[in-house]
Motif scaffolding. Sequence first.
Motif, short mmCIF file in Angstrom:
data_model
loop_
_atom_site.label_atom_id
_atom_site.label_comp_id
_atom_site.label_asym_id
_atom_site.label_seq_id
_atom_site.Cartn_x
_atom_site.Cartn_y
_atom_site.Cartn_z
N UNK A 84 7.09 -2.77 -5.33
CA UNK A 84 5.85 -2.16 -4.88
C UNK A 84 5.60 -0.81 -5.54
N UNK A 85 6.64 -0.22 -6.13
CA UNK A 85 6.48 1.08 -6.76
C UNK A 85 6.28 0.97 -8.27
N UNK A 86 6.19 -0.24 -8.80
CA UNK A 86 5.97 -0.41 -10.23
C UNK A 86 4.61 0.14 -10.63
N UNK A 87 4.53 0.69 -11.83
CA UNK A 87 3.27 1.21 -12.34
C UNK A 87 2.44 0.05 -12.87
N UNK A 88 1.40 -0.30 -12.14
CA UNK A 88 0.60 -1.48 -12.46
C UNK A 88 -0.47 -1.21 -13.51
N UNK A 89 -0.50 -0.01 -14.07
CA UNK A 89 -1.57 0.30 -15.03
C UNK A 89 -1.29 -0.22 -16.44
N UNK A 90 -0.05 -0.70 -16.67
CA UNK A 90 0.35 -1.02 -18.04
C UNK A 90 0.98 -2.40 -18.16
N UNK A 91 0.81 -2.99 -19.34
CA UNK A 91 1.67 -4.09 -19.77
C UNK A 91 2.83 -3.46 -20.54
N UNK A 92 4.04 -3.85 -20.22
CA UNK A 92 5.22 -3.37 -20.94
C UNK A 92 5.57 -4.38 -22.01
N UNK A 108 4.27 3.32 -28.05
CA UNK A 108 4.99 2.23 -28.71
C UNK A 108 5.11 1.00 -27.83
N UNK A 109 5.31 1.17 -26.53
CA UNK A 109 5.72 0.04 -25.68
C UNK A 109 4.79 -0.28 -24.51
N UNK A 110 3.81 0.54 -24.23
CA UNK A 110 2.94 0.29 -23.09
C UNK A 110 1.50 0.09 -23.54
N UNK A 111 0.87 -0.95 -23.00
CA UNK A 111 -0.51 -1.25 -23.29
C UNK A 111 -1.31 -1.11 -21.99
N UNK A 112 -2.23 -0.16 -21.93
CA UNK A 112 -3.00 0.04 -20.70
C UNK A 112 -3.82 -1.20 -20.33
N UNK A 113 -3.86 -1.50 -19.03
CA UNK A 113 -4.72 -2.56 -18.52
C UNK A 113 -6.09 -1.97 -18.25
N UNK A 114 -6.94 -2.00 -19.23
CA UNK A 114 -8.24 -1.33 -19.13
C UNK A 114 -9.30 -2.28 -18.61
#
Length: 359
Positions: free
Chosen positions: A30-38, A353-359
């Motif tokens: 539940x604390x994962x940062x949901x704004x990004x694809x890793x 390098x490793x995170x792609x925002x979920x825009x």
Amino acid sequence: MTDNPPEDPTAASRKEDHIELAFRSQVDSLSLDERFYYEPLLAAHPSPGSLPKVAFGDKEMKAPLWVSSMTGGTEKAYTINQNLAQACNEFGLGMGLGSCRPLLYGTERLKDFDIRQLTGDDVPLFANLGVAQIQELFAAGREQEIRQMCDLLRVDGLIIHVNPFQEAMQPEGDIFTEAPLTTVKATLEALPGLQVIVKEVGQGMGPQSLSRLLELPLLAVDTAANGGTNFSKLELLRSDDARREAFAPIVKAGHSANEMVDWVNEICAKDQPQTTGELRQGAGLARTQVQCKHLIISGGIRTFLDGYYLTEKSELPAVYGQASAFLKYARDDYATLQAYVNAQIRGLELAKAYLRPKL
């Protein structure tokens, strides 16, 4: 594999650490940062210093990180601004000075603000005055002193901070004699060629204010959103108990950085010709011709991931600003501030390098 492979000298201690820290390293889903694809497979570790340069006006920044306006006119401010200026030079950051109002009354505190020799000429550096002070200068026919002050400080332009609630909450606050938008327009007309940034002071701006600003030939709008240092609340804390109780609700009004970026994106909607856009019907705004060149996203930006997400999300070219975080590390020795900034930039390199925002 050879018969006698070299020993890993850190293996035993590293494994011991892993055992001891394993239970403390559990992450609740539940604390994962949901704004990004890793995306861990698509890049090697980025080299230090690999961030692309960021154009800002006629300057370039080495990282999209802006030192938001904070302080000036006190002995503590001298040390803080000296450290911040050195960091801007080393890491290629942009910076807004704290309110330069003391310089309108003399040069006794000039040393607090005169930091261009430390930042160097390559990074953006901006002076800062409040709307009330600019209105007073215009009323007295002294508006050219704004350019003189900027020349004295060798800055790239002027930040105009808009703060009606702060002035109203401040025991010795000033009274606006006209709408801030009128003052901004007058400044642009009276001082052609001066690069101007407009910001609030910790409560942000609604869609109509943003729309009216974005249609002006500003260098940037700074969100200064609710969620960071709220100067209206700061001034209210200086008041008596009865006044604090009476006005407590009003300092909670405002807008988040994420909300403001969404509005800016609607105004700058890409599917409209000539970068025009219409806000949703509920905002009640007409189509806007965007002339503002940049966005500084500040207010509640706690980490480099907040800054990375919002700058990637912005349709306008954007950098992100922090104030209290810098202030926390800039009050003492430079090495403390240097370590903080270095970690922020390394975090941005890893995120890119490793995170792609979920825009």
